[in-house]
Structures are given as structure tokens and as C-alpha cells.
Enzyme design. Structure first.
Site, PDB file in Angstrom:
ATOM      1  N   THR A 293       0.833  -1.200   0.000  1.00  0.00           N
ATOM      2  CA  THR A 293       0.000   0.000   0.000  1.00  0.00           C
ATOM      3  C   THR A 293       0.867   1.250   0.000  1.00  0.00           C
ATOM      4  O   THR A 293       2.005   1.238   0.498  1.00  0.00           O
ATOM      5  CB  THR A 293      -0.910   0.014   1.246  1.00  0.00           C
ATOM      6  OG1 THR A 293      -1.586   1.272   1.338  1.00  0.00           O
ATOM      7  CG2 THR A 293      -0.109  -0.181   2.517  1.00  0.00           C
TER       8      THR A 293
ATOM      9  N   TYR B 285      -2.237   0.073  10.578  1.00  0.00           N
ATOM     10  CA  TYR B 285      -2.354  -0.521   9.241  1.00  0.00           C
ATOM     11  C   TYR B 285      -1.084  -0.286   8.427  1.00  0.00           C
ATOM     12  O   TYR B 285      -0.547  -1.210   7.809  1.00  0.00           O
ATOM     13  CB  TYR B 285      -3.561   0.078   8.519  1.00  0.00           C
ATOM     14  CG  TYR B 285      -3.647  -0.301   7.058  1.00  0.00           C
ATOM     15  CD1 TYR B 285      -3.988  -1.592   6.677  1.00  0.00           C
ATOM     16  CD2 TYR B 285      -3.376   0.632   6.055  1.00  0.00           C
ATOM     17  CE1 TYR B 285      -4.050  -1.947   5.335  1.00  0.00           C
ATOM     18  CE2 TYR B 285      -3.441   0.293   4.724  1.00  0.00           C
ATOM     19  CZ  TYR B 285      -3.785  -1.004   4.360  1.00  0.00           C
ATOM     20  OH  TYR B 285      -3.839  -1.348   3.037  1.00  0.00           O
TER      21      TYR B 285
END
Length: 676
Positions: free
Chosen positions: A449, A492
Site C-alpha cells: 500500500t 495498518y
């Protein structure tokens, strides 16, 4: 077997077992609401004699029993001797005066009898922790105590239920018949936890065997008595939530009058379950929701569509995998990107193993879509990447692995950072180790990501009327490159960043061919977007539903959005060229040509719909970047890859897919309007 099983309506009735501790007023309300939302018609809970006589006990049960009984068919289980009345000084001991138990039952029937029709007399009487049979080896005291209480309950118009033994013991049950206890009860409970305890202890012979034994014994002593499954369940301590779905589907269709699933909510990790069993993880994961109330797969399916949804998912292929020679493996293969990637290979005749735990709403429909299109070349491995023993056989013969399974929401990581770490970091290590153990040097291509670059607070920004743009002209022209220093932000970002680095290091340390794609915002058909992840699809879904869109910040934040077909092409390019790029990370996004602000996307949605969309502004969220556009020149230089789909065309394609598959009434309205 049981005459009541012939009624299909009764076969679909089920309940939950849930113990409530004194003072848990708020938790009781929350769990009761969730149990009703799951479609349960019954609830079994304990009414402890010891707790009732303890300080505050009457007040607690005066609130609990009417509250539960007014909302659901309630079965109270009356057990646990007050230590002051016990022959052993413990709650598992027989009372010194056996009639005291019948008197307590009589008192409870008088005080709360308006709220239930059946009453269960004791729980697991052959379990040392519930009944100290060392002091009553022939169960003489138990039979006298329970027999008298059952007789009196029947005399008063109630239906007594004999508590189920665990593990099942036909000799004990026959003794209850010979002593006359079975003759005075209306139902007998059965406890069984196949796959969690019983089968592992080699005492489990299967539902058919044990229920058949039970019916034969009861027919000799009281043929009118019903069989109830008063406790069954499956612990997800290994995170195998799909197996819990299958066990539940089996249990509620057994030939019994009632079935109670243990339980609705996991036990909190700081609560001792039973003496000597504190550290057994199986006791803490029996619920269909975790201890904070977040539904597991079974809980979500029941709330989404009840038993029919459970049956649909339970019929999907089980953990045994029919493996072809050297298949492609896609973890998270039923998800948005995974299902589209799988479809691209399956269309070429490849064999694909789809690893997924179906935890994300809607992904089971993606799996069904793949199976409808490609039949036997799709090999579901419905397991969780945290479950290493289940993961290893699914990866044993892989020719290549695309690792897309993840916890994908920043907000969820802030609420549940340990779960986020276990899935993203530990799950990735599990997968890498399983591939390494297989010894086939299968390439691993990992979905990372752009959050590994952090919030980018040092980038100087210019605020325009509808977007933020970098002050640096090179950054405006090309976006953020792979040379940008990593700066993990939010749990995250940390968990994905750790996984990102482990994948790259396995190429260095172990020679495992691997590469990383640090993705920006991917969108397109088969995406079930939420507020926390998949925001482009989420915006469209909200707008097509006629609902407002929530904007965190001012809507000027910029992302480069990439259509799914282009993302699939990138993954395939890296797979084809892995020998040349092993150990490298690439940014993957729409690039500067597809850089859009949230406000721009909403305006285009309004144009596609022909009407405006309401907006709700909310404060900025942790770790949110004002601007992220991926510099994709490294992918271009290595593979000749480019983003081929202009963002407006991609958004229109997603809009049309959603109208056709999620909002068919809008498609029909459009056809009628065109006909006029």
C-alpha cells in the site's frame, strides 16, 4: 429419530447459549439485541443458585430473567450449590439437604415462572467442575435431588429438562432412566463439540451414533421425552471461521427438537472460564462474535440473510483441496482485486487455488461468480492465512502466489491493532514460510500500500479551488516514487509495511523470487466498497442508494485512481518478469493522468446520475494524506506497463456494473424512461 424432527419449521429453529455474569446490564442488552438480529428464537442461560443467594443476586436476576424472557423463548439452567449449603463447600457439591434444591426451584418458578415454560435442572452433571461425582460416585444424591425437583416442576405445570452430560455417556443416561429421573422430565439435553474437544479426545462417534444411542435409551424409559442439543459449538481459536459456519449448519439441521449454539459472544481474555482451563484458547473463541461484539463470519451471515445465507456458504468447498499440478494461488482470491486477477488467468485455461476466509461482505458472491464462469478449474481453499497448518497444503504445489489477503482498513487497525498485525504481518510470514517449506521456489507477488510512505507531512502543498497539488513541479508531473523513504503511520501502515519488507527480504535472505506492488486506489467491477476501504465504489454505492457521502476533511485530498483491468495487467506483468525484478518494490496507481480529488469524483458521479449527491463533512482521520499520486515510471521502464483507462471512463464502467448487479431497479427505471 425424534418425532419433532419431521416438522421442517421446527428444524430451522435455533437458539444460543450465553452466560451473563451479575452486573452485566449493558452487555446483556447488547448481546440480546444481537441474538435477536441473528434470527434466534431461543436463549439458554444460567440461573446460578449460588449467585442468587450471594449479595445483590436477587436484584440481578430480578432484572435479567424478565428482560430476557420478555424478548425471547428463555431456558434457565438452575445449578451451582451455594458453598454455605454444599457438602463439599464448593458450588459443585451436593447440598447437605437435598430438598433445598427442589425448594429453590419452586421459589424460582414462583418468582419468574411467567417468563419461561421449561426449566433445566443442572448442567453437565458428569463433569467434575459442575457436579462433584467423587462425593456421589453412584449419582444417588443427584438422582434424588433432581428427580424431586423435576417432579415438583411438572406438578406446577412447567416442563423440566435434564441437563446434558459432557462428554456424552450412555451408561450415565441409562442410569438416569433406571433411577426414574427420565420418567419425570420433558426433554433431555445433549452436549457435543465435534472438532473442538470431543473428536480430539477420541470420544466422538458422530451425531448419528450418539443421538441414536440417546433415543434408544429414552424410548425405554420415556418415549415421549424430547432430545435437545443444549450445547454445541465450534471454537475459532485457529481463525477457521468457515468451519464454524459448516458446524453450525450441521447442528441446526439435526433431528432434534431444539438446538442451542454455544455461544453468541467470545469470552473476554481477562475472564477465567473454569478452574484449571484459563490458558486453553479454545474456551475463549466459541462465539459467533468476538468479545467486543464484532461479528465473525457466522454472525455476519446470520445478520445478512439468516439460515439461507449460512447454507449457501456452508455448501462451498471444504478444507480438503483437490490440487492440480502447479496451480496459481491467490490469497484473498475472492476479494475485489483477487477475483478479477483469478478470472484473467482462468479465462486462459489456468488452474487457480483461491485462498479466502470470506470475512469481507460480498466476497462469497465473487467466488460463486468465478465458479459459475470457470467450473472445476477454480479450487477454493476457504481458510484463514493466520492458520498456518491449513495454509501449508494449499501452497504446497503452487507455481506462483499472489498475496492479496489482508485487513485493509486504517480505521479497523486503530480499533483492533492486534488483529490487524496478526492478519497483515503474521499472516504474511505464515504464507512466506509455507512457500519456503514447499521448496518449489514459487514466486510471491505481494499487494502492499502507499500507506508505507506515511502521511507525507513534509510535502509542501498548494491549495486550489478543488484540490491540493504539490509545490514541487517534478512531484506534480510524476508523483511519489519508490525512492521516497518509508515512514509507517497508523497500525495498518505498520503491519503492511512490515509485511512489505519481509516479502522483499525473503528474496535477499532465502532467494525466494518475490516482488511488491505498493498500490494506490484501485476501483472497478466486483468491488464492495465501504467507508473505510474502496472509497470510489463506496461513493457510487452511497449515491445510487440515495444516501449522503461522508467526507473526512475538506474533499480536496488527491489520489490517483486506477481501474481494475490496469491493476490486473500490472500484476501479470510482474509475474511474467519476476526473474528480472525479484526483490524490488513498485508503486502502482493511476499516475498523474488519473489524479483526482474526492470532490472531483463526486461531481462526476453527479453527472453520471443526473442529480446531486449530499455530503457530510467530518474531521480528518489519522494518517490521511493530503496528496498521494504514484510515480509509476519504474513499472513502465521494467515492463512497458501504463494505465490505459482514463478515470472518467473507468468510473462510468463501475457505475454501469453497480446499476446492473447491485441496483437493478435503477436499470429498469432507465429502460422505462428511454422507452418513453
Amino acid at each position: 429419530m425424534n418425532r419433532h424432527s419431521e416438522d421442517p419449521a421446527r428444524a430451522c429453529r435455533f437458539g444460543f447459549v450465553e452466560w451473563f455474569r451479575p452486573g452485566e446490564y449493558a452487555r446483556s442488552e447488547e448481546v440480546l439485541a444481537d441474538i435477536l438480529a441473528a434470527g434466534a428464537s431461543h436463549l439458554r442461560t444460567h440461573l446460578s443458585w449460588a449467585e442468587y443467594l450471594a449479595p445483590g443476586g436477587e436484584e440481578w436476576f430480578d432484572w435479567l430473567i424478565p428482560r430476557l424472557g420478555a424478548a425471547i423463548d428463555l431456558l434457565p439452567c438452575l445449578h451451582y450449590t451455594p458453598p454455605s449449603l454444599s457438602r463439599t463447600g464448593r458450588s459443585s457439591g451436593a447440598p447437605r439437604v437435598l430438598k433445598d434444591y427442589a425448594d429453590f426451584v419452586d421459589h424460582i418458578l414462583t418468582r419468574y415462572g411467567a417468563w419461561f415454560t421449561h426449566v433445566e435442572l443442572w448442567n453437565e452433571p458428569n463433569n467434575l467442575l459442575d457436579w462433584d461425582w467423587r462425593e456421589d460416585p453412584e449419582f444417588d444424591l443427584f438422582c434424588e435431588m433432581v428427580g424431586a425437583a423435576a417432579y415438583w416442576a411438572r406438578h406446577r405445570g412447567f416442563k423440566p429438562v435434564l441437563g446434558g452430560p459432557c462428554p456424552f455417556d450412555p451408561y450415565w443416561l441409562n442410569l438416569m432412566g433406571e433411577r426414574g429421573v427420565l420418567a419425570v422430565v420433558e426433554a433431555v439435553g445433549f452436549h457435543g463439540f465435534p472438532g473442538t474437544w470431543d473428536s480430539e479426545a477420541a470420544s466422538w462417534g458422530g451425531w448419528d451414533l450418539h443421538l441414536g444411542e440417546m433415543r434408544q435409551i429414552m424410548d425405554r424409559h420415556n418415549p415421549r421425552a424430547e432430545i435437545w442439543i443444549t450445547e454445541t459449538g465450534y471454537s475459532t481459536w485457529r481463525n477457521d471461521e468457515l468451519e464454524q459456519v459448516r458446524r453450525f449448519a450441521k447442528a441446526i439441521n439435526l433431528p432434534v427438537a431444539r438446538s442451542y449454539w454455544y455461544g453468541y459472544q467470545d469470552v473476554a481474555p481477562d475472564v477465567p472460564v473454569q478452574e484449571g482451563l484459563w490458558f486453553d484458547p479454545r474456551h475463549y473463541h466459541l462465539g459467533i462474535a468476538d468479545h467486543q461484539g464484532h461479528p465473525k463470519l457466522l454472525g455476519r451471515l446470520l445478520q445478512e440473510g439468516g439460515l439461507s445465507r449460512v447454507d449457501d456458504v456452508a455448501r462451498l468447498q471444504g478444507p480438503g483441496i483437490m490440487r492440480p499440478a502447479r496451480p496459481l494461488v491467490i490469497s484473498g482470491g475472492a476479494g475485489f482485486i483477487g477475483s478479477n486477477l483469478a478470472d484473467s488467468f482462468l479465462r486462459e485455461g489456468r488452474e487457480v487455488i483461491v485462498i479466502d476466509n470470506l470475512s469481507r461482505p460480498g466476497v462469497d458472491r465473487n467466488l460463486a461468480w468465478l465458479e459459475e464462469r470457470h467450473g472445476g478449474r477454480v479450487h477454493p481453499a476457504l481458510i484463514d492465512i493466520r492458520d498456518l497448518p491449513a495454509l501449508e497444503p494449499a501452497l504446497a504445489d503452487a507455481s506462483a502466489v499472489f498475496h492479496l489477503a489482508a485487513q485493509t482498513a486504517v480505521t479497523t487497525s486503530l480499533e483492533r491493532p492486534i488483529d490487524d498485525f496478526e492478519i497483515n504481518a503474521r499472516g504474511t510470514i505464515n504464507l512466506l514460510e509455507a512457500v519456503r517449506k514447499a521448496g518449489r521456489q514459487a514466486p510471491v507477488i505481494f499487494a502492499s500500500t502507499n500507506k508505507v510512505y506515511g502521511a507525507l507531512p513534509d510535502l509542501a502543498m498548494i491549495e486550489t479551488e478543488d484540490r491540493y497539488v504539490p509545490a514541487d513541479p517534478m512531484l506534480r508531473a510524476h508523483g511519489v516514487g519508490e525512492g521516497r523513504a518509508l515512514d509507517f503511520c497508523t497500525p495498518y501502515g505498520c503491519s503492511k509495511g512490515v509485511a512489505d519488507q519481509y516479502v522483499l527480504d525473503y528474496a535477499k535472505s532465502f532467494g525466494l523470487p518475490s516482488a511488491v506492488l505498493r498500490m494506490s486506489c484501485i476501483y472497478g467491477p466486483r468491488q464492495f466498497g465501504t467507508e473505510d476501504q474502496g472509497w470510489v465504489a463506496h461513493f457510487l454505492i452511497r449515491a445510487l442508494s440515495g444516501e449522503d457521502i461522508s467526507i473526512y476533511g475538506d474533499g480536496k485530498q488527491v489520489r490517483d485512481i486506477l481501474f481494475i483491468d490496469d491493476a490486473v495487467a500490472a500484476y501479470r506483468a510482474v509475474h511474467a518478469g519476476i526473474a528480472e525484478v525479484s526483490g524490488r518494490a513498485f508503486n502502482l496507481g493511476g499516475g498523474a493522468a488519473n489524479a483526482v480529488s474526492l470532490n472531483m469524483v463526486i461531481r462526476e458521479i453527479d453527472r453520471l446520475r443526473g442529480r446531486g449527491t449530499g455530503r457530510n463533512l467530518a474531521p480528518w482521520r489519522a494518517g490521511d494524506q493530503l496528496y498521494f499520486v504514484a510515480d509509476t515510471r519504474a513499472l513502465r521502464d521494467a515492463f512497458g506497463w501504463r494505465a490505459a483507462t482514463e478515470w472518467r471512463k473507468g468510473l462510468s464502467a463501475l457505475h454501469d456494473w453497480l446499476v446492473e448487479h447491485r441496483f437493478p431497479h435503477l436499470a429498469e427505471e432507465g429502460r422505462r424512461s428511454a422507452a418513453r
